[in-house]
Design a protein around this motif. Structure first.
Motif, PDB file in Angstrom:
ATOM      1  N   ARG A  73      59.857  43.645  46.892  1.00  0.00           N
ATOM      2  CA  ARG A  73      58.862  42.894  46.983  1.00  0.00           C
ATOM      3  C   ARG A  73      57.772  43.674  45.900  1.00  0.00           C
ATOM      4  N   SER A  74      57.724  45.045  46.182  1.00  0.00           N
ATOM      5  CA  SER A  74      56.417  45.657  45.271  1.00  0.00           C
ATOM      6  C   SER A  74      56.861  45.698  43.960  1.00  0.00           C
ATOM      7  N   CYS A  75      58.115  45.429  43.512  1.00  0.00           N
ATOM      8  CA  CYS A  75      58.351  45.138  41.922  1.00  0.00           C
ATOM      9  C   CYS A  75      57.964  44.042  41.542  1.00  0.00           C
ATOM     10  N   GLU A  76      57.842  43.058  42.385  1.00  0.00           N
ATOM     11  CA  GLU A  76      57.379  41.664  41.841  1.00  0.00           C
ATOM     12  C   GLU A  76      55.757  41.723  41.947  1.00  0.00           C
ATOM     13  N   ARG A  77      55.266  42.753  42.537  1.00  0.00           N
ATOM     14  CA  ARG A  77      53.790  42.702  42.467  1.00  0.00           C
ATOM     15  C   ARG A  77      53.331  44.100  41.952  1.00  0.00           C
ATOM     16  N   PRO A  78      53.634  44.361  40.612  1.00  0.00           N
ATOM     17  CA  PRO A  78      53.540  45.815  40.178  1.00  0.00           C
ATOM     18  C   PRO A  78      52.023  46.194  40.205  1.00  0.00           C
ATOM     19  N   ARG A  79      51.604  47.506  40.294  1.00  0.00           N
ATOM     20  CA  ARG A  79      50.490  47.958  40.211  1.00  0.00           C
ATOM     21  C   ARG A  79      50.036  49.014  39.001  1.00  0.00           C
ATOM     22  N   LEU A  80      48.826  49.134  38.792  1.00  0.00           N
ATOM     23  CA  LEU A  80      48.416  50.108  37.841  1.00  0.00           C
ATOM     24  C   LEU A  80      48.183  51.581  38.797  1.00  0.00           C
ATOM     25  N   LEU A  81      48.586  52.705  38.174  1.00  0.00           N
ATOM     26  CA  LEU A  81      48.402  54.023  39.020  1.00  0.00           C
ATOM     27  C   LEU A  81      47.901  54.787  38.238  1.00  0.00           C
ATOM     28  N   SER A  94      45.156  53.235  42.862  1.00  0.00           N
ATOM     29  CA  SER A  94      46.055  52.255  42.177  1.00  0.00           C
ATOM     30  C   SER A  94      45.087  50.826  42.394  1.00  0.00           C
ATOM     31  N   THR A  95      45.620  49.817  41.720  1.00  0.00           N
ATOM     32  CA  THR A  95      45.063  48.517  41.859  1.00  0.00           C
ATOM     33  C   THR A  95      46.216  47.563  41.377  1.00  0.00           C
ATOM     34  N   PRO A  96      46.067  46.299  41.902  1.00  0.00           N
ATOM     35  CA  PRO A  96      47.360  45.541  41.489  1.00  0.00           C
ATOM     36  C   PRO A  96      47.141  45.246  40.020  1.00  0.00           C
ATOM     37  N   GLN A  97      48.132  45.215  39.438  1.00  0.00           N
ATOM     38  CA  GLN A  97      48.142  44.951  37.957  1.00  0.00           C
ATOM     39  C   GLN A  97      47.733  43.721  37.607  1.00  0.00           C
ATOM     40  N   PRO A  98      46.619  43.533  36.950  1.00  0.00           N
ATOM     41  CA  PRO A  98      46.104  42.082  36.764  1.00  0.00           C
ATOM     42  C   PRO A  98      46.711  41.125  35.787  1.00  0.00           C
ATOM     43  N   PRO A  99      46.968  39.966  35.996  1.00  0.00           N
ATOM     44  CA  PRO A  99      47.630  38.982  35.311  1.00  0.00           C
ATOM     45  C   PRO A  99      46.559  38.855  34.113  1.00  0.00           C
ATOM     46  N   ARG A 100      47.216  38.943  33.084  1.00  0.00           N
ATOM     47  CA  ARG A 100      46.400  38.779  31.698  1.00  0.00           C
ATOM     48  C   ARG A 100      46.251  37.609  31.103  1.00  0.00           C
ATOM     49  N   ASN A 101      45.431  36.892  30.869  1.00  0.00           N
ATOM     50  CA  ASN A 101      45.159  35.665  30.242  1.00  0.00           C
ATOM     51  C   ASN A 101      44.160  35.739  29.097  1.00  0.00           C
ATOM     52  N   PRO A 102      44.761  35.884  28.015  1.00  0.00           N
ATOM     53  CA  PRO A 102      44.195  35.959  26.717  1.00  0.00           C
ATOM     54  C   PRO A 102      42.958  35.152  26.574  1.00  0.00           C
ATOM     55  N   ASP A 103      42.785  33.848  27.285  1.00  0.00           N
ATOM     56  CA  ASP A 103      41.637  33.065  27.028  1.00  0.00           C
ATOM     57  C   ASP A 103      40.510  33.407  28.135  1.00  0.00           C
ATOM     58  N   GLN A 104      41.048  34.456  29.033  1.00  0.00           N
ATOM     59  CA  GLN A 104      39.970  34.758  29.888  1.00  0.00           C
ATOM     60  C   GLN A 104      39.619  36.256  29.823  1.00  0.00           C
ATOM     61  N   ASP A 105      38.411  36.695  29.820  1.00  0.00           N
ATOM     62  CA  ASP A 105      37.748  37.962  29.788  1.00  0.00           C
ATOM     63  C   ASP A 105      37.741  38.565  31.256  1.00  0.00           C
ATOM     64  N   PHE A 394      49.694  54.977  34.634  1.00  0.00           N
ATOM     65  CA  PHE A 394      50.814  54.402  34.483  1.00  0.00           C
ATOM     66  C   PHE A 394      50.854  52.932  35.042  1.00  0.00           C
ATOM     67  N   MET A 395      51.733  51.911  34.563  1.00  0.00           N
ATOM     68  CA  MET A 395      51.816  50.667  34.973  1.00  0.00           C
ATOM     69  C   MET A 395      53.076  50.415  35.426  1.00  0.00           C
ATOM     70  N   ASP A 396      53.156  49.165  35.848  1.00  0.00           N
ATOM     71  CA  ASP A 396      54.450  48.808  36.654  1.00  0.00           C
ATOM     72  C   ASP A 396      54.784  49.690  37.828  1.00  0.00           C
ATOM     73  N   TYR A 397      53.786  50.064  38.454  1.00  0.00           N
ATOM     74  CA  TYR A 397      54.055  51.099  39.707  1.00  0.00           C
ATOM     75  C   TYR A 397      54.426  50.215  40.878  1.00  0.00           C
ATOM     76  N   ALA A 398      55.620  50.729  41.210  1.00  0.00           N
ATOM     77  CA  ALA A 398      56.060  49.728  42.581  1.00  0.00           C
ATOM     78  C   ALA A 398      56.041  50.846  43.703  1.00  0.00           C
ATOM     79  N   GLU A 399      55.404  50.551  44.846  1.00  0.00           N
ATOM     80  CA  GLU A 399      55.152  51.393  45.998  1.00  0.00           C
ATOM     81  C   GLU A 399      56.499  51.473  46.810  1.00  0.00           C
TER      82      GLU A 399
END
Length: 404
Positions: A73-81, A94-105, A394-399
């Motif tokens: 489940r952690s791999c499905e919700r990766p975090r920035l460390l 750490s923080t939840p890896q933000p879903p990036r949307n190029p159209d939103q700042d 680091f990105m894609d950090y799974a607890e």
């Protein structure tokens, strides 16, 4: 009269007692699979605290089924460390890896402060995490020190750490890498001593330690590829990749190759590729990727282009390559032309993530969209500022909550 009525009120008729009794009955009647599901949605930091409240809960958290489910489940919700080492302590956020949307700042993210881990080790470089665990990558040992040739594995989410036995080496300098075998479900630490101050440069005394096998001990293994290793290993699908000098490491502007270490078979193999010292290994959608720049040394504000190489076939040594000309965005983003940025990784939306190597206030990370040729900076809030401190992102950090 009122006192007499109160005296004859039974526990069953008392609303407060009835409510309490019902609560206990309800808690005891919650299905085990539902409790399992609820716990698996909590953070590793919360579970590490709850582990101390109940032997039954501690047993659940330590079970093989739960730990596997939690990591999945952690791999499905990766975090920035974000982590750094100061005054004998390892700090991590750490923080939840933000879903990036190029159209939103996306202007900022806020981090959670993990448990600070004490360590008697001196200053050391840190490898990217492997399934939630951190391992030092570059270590020097002083002669006469009782703790010489010892290292520690860290879990920043739970605050746990595990001291490893002394490596079997005659040298004072070793390189270490952490790998994971998904078939046998084993963590392994690869260690090798290096000759750095004399030429030719090479590695020797290659050895492996398997975690979770009772009494820990190092095992010497054979390695005919004694090329001098660099920091920056990455483990993908049971294979550990790291950069190494093409030759003896003498001279300026050396080229590098990639060495593969199969975590299960413990065999080494070189990849036919020629990289510069500014290259960074990444996980590109489950494949090994390498990013290198036009400026030898590191990626900075003066870098004008970068190349992305992806390993399409490891057996045939087939690579695909793309070159991207960077827009003149650094000046507009307020980044110093000589600032040094590290490659953190690449998102599934074709964005390369960069982070400064030195902690600053304010602290920003950068998302470069290779398809749109645009860049967005995101402010990271909540990290305690320490002047001139090296920071690792680091990105894609799974607890992971597995007990060490």
């Amino acid at each position: 009269m009122k006192k007499q009525q109160k005296k004859h009120v039974s526990k069953a008729e008392n609303p407060q007692t009835r409510s309490s009794s019902t609560s206990v009955e309800n808690s005891e009647s919650i299905p085990a699979d539902l409790i399992f599901e609820i716990f698996s949605r909590l953070t590793a930091k919360s579970l590490s605290r709850f582990r101390c409240l109940s032997k039954e809960w501690a047993s659940i958290f330590s079970s093989r089924v739960f730990t596997h489910s939690f990591v999945a489940r952690s791999c499905e919700r990766p975090r920035l460390l974000f982590t750094f080492h100061v005054d004998g302590k390892l700090f991590s956020y750490s923080t939840p890896q933000p879903p990036r949307n190029p159209d939103q700042d996306l202007s900022h993210v806020v981090v959670d402060n993990h448990i600070t881990i004490p360590t008697r080790m001196g200053s050391f470089l840190i490898h990217r995490p492997v399934r939630g665990l951190l391992c030092p990558g570059d270590m020097w040992f002083e002669r006469g020190c009782n703790d010489s040739k010892m290292m520690t594995i860290f879990n920043p989410s739970t605050g746990q750490f595990k001291k490893l036995p002394a490596a079997r080496t005659r040298r004072g300098h070793v390189r270490t890498y952490l790998g994971y075998d998904p078939i046998k479900e084993e963590y392994k630490v690869l260690c090798m001593s290096v000759r750095r101050r004399t030429y030719p440069k090479f590695s020797e005394e290659h050895q492996v330690l398997t975690l979770g096998t009772g009494k820990l001990s190092w095992r010497m293994i054979e390695c005919s590829l004694k090329r001098y290793p660099e920091i920056g290993g990455i483990c993908i699908n049971g294979v550990l990749y790291y950069l190494a000098y093409q030759n003896d490491g003498f001279g300026v502007g050396q080229n590098f190759t990639v060495i593969c270490f199969d975590v299960s078979s413990e065999k080494f193999k070189p990849l036919e590729i020629n990289l510069t010292c500014s290259s960074s290994l990444i996980n590109y959608k489950g494949k090994l990727g390498a990013i290198q720049f036009d400026q030898v040394g590191f990626f900075g504000g003066r870098t004008t282009s970068l190349g992305l190489m992806v390993l399409d076939d490891a057996e045939q040594h087939i690579w695909s390559k793309k070159t991207y000309v960077l827009p003149p965005f650094w000046k507009n983003l307020g980044v110093d032309a000589i600032a040094r940025l590290n490659v953190v990784g690449m998102t599934g939306d074709s964005e390369i993530v960069f982070s400064p190597s030195i902690l600053s206030d304010p602290f920003y990370i950068f998302y470069y969209d290779v398809e749109r040729n645009t860049v967005v900076k995101v402010r990271v809030q909540g990290i305690d500022f320490v002047k001139n401190q090296y920071i690792y992102t680091f990105m894609d950090y799974a607890e992971d909550v597995k007990s060490m």
